[in-house]
Scaffold this active site. Structure first.
Site: not given
Ligand code: PEP
Length: 254
Positions: A10, A12, A96, A98, A168, A174, A214
């Site tokens: 992803n 973003k 998501h 976000e 998630e 992040g 992460s």
């Molecule tokens: C995400 O954006 O879905 C995500 C898991 O980001 P990151 O891997 O940077 O934590």
């Protein structure tokens, strides 16, 4: 049962069309022999066409990061399912954290987007996950259960089976904090059991559940080796060819 791993990057709000072409070409070269994993890149809307073109004929497919549920109309700034299938993209991320946090997505709008995606033949990647506060309050299962029930409401068993769920934990996105393999596995098992209860054993055995939060080169294999983890939704570590290619290889080996 053996479920094929699905690793999605992803991106973003990163990478315009030029950079997207460069990265997808790099991934094609690095990952051409990896057949055991479904490899997905999720660039921003304006880079989707470049990604689709650069990935044509390879083992890499493209996802959008969102869609609107209406077919068309006065929804400034939005993108419909038909616009995505025309490109064509294969998958679409829905809900998501976000989007939920910054743009007011709810389980209800997630459900509307999911309906539109499925009706158009897109494969949804539906995100669920608890905040740190919710985890500390012991509410992880209540929150994830509610997001699942609301998000997947009205879907038939075949539709649920074909949907990818991404667990998630918001506190791990992040932040560099990763759920331990045991923590992630426990929630994945909970999600699979909830699908078993609503849609039966076959749907539960077949539905793919990604972990996101992460995921990096170093932790991918151990996470992927958990019984109910069928792939990863990767943010930061998907932005560069070397990182993402190594992560996909490690995951495939896990
Ligand atoms: C995400 O954006 O879905 C995500 C898991 O980001 P990151 O891997 O940077 O934590």
């Amino acid at each position: 049962m053996a479920r094929k791993l699905i690793i999605a990057g992803n991106w973003k709000m990163n990478h315009g069309a030029g950079k997207t072409r460069e990265i997808v070409c790099g991934l094609r070269a690095e990952l051409a022999d990896v057949m055991a994993v479904d490899i997905v890149v999720c660039p921003p809307f304006t880079s989707l066409a470049a990604a689709v073109e650069a990935a044509a004929g390879s083992n890499i497919v493209v996802a959008a990061q969102n869609l609107h549920w209406a077919e068309n109309g006065a929804f400034t700034g939005e993108i419909s399912a038909a616009m995505l299938t025309e490109l064509p993209v294969t998958y679409v991320i829905i809900g998501h954290s976000e989007r939920r946090h910054y743009f007011g997505e709810t389980d209800e709008t997630v459900n509307q987007r999911l309906r539109a995606a499925l009706d158009a033949g897109l494969i949804p990647i539906v995100c669920v996950g608890e905040t740190q506060h919710e985890r500390e309050a012991g509410e992880t299962e209540a929150v994830v259960g509610r997001q699942l029930d609301g998000g997947l409401a009205g879907l038939n068993t075949a539709e649920v089976t074909g949907t990818v769920i991404a667990y998630e934990p918001v506190w791990a996105i992040g932040t560099g904090l990763t759920a331990t393999p045991d923590q992630a596995q426990a929630v994945h098992a909970f999600i699979r059991n909830r699908i078993r209860a609503a849609h039966g054993a076959d749907a539960a055995d077949q539905v793919r559940i990604q972990y996101g939060g992460s995921v990096k080169v170093d932790n991918a294999a151990e996470l992927m080796s958990q019984a109910d983890i069928d792939g990863a939704l990767v943010g930061g570590a998907s932005l560069k060819v070397d990182d993402f290619a190594a992560l996909v290889r490690n995951a495939a080996a896990g």
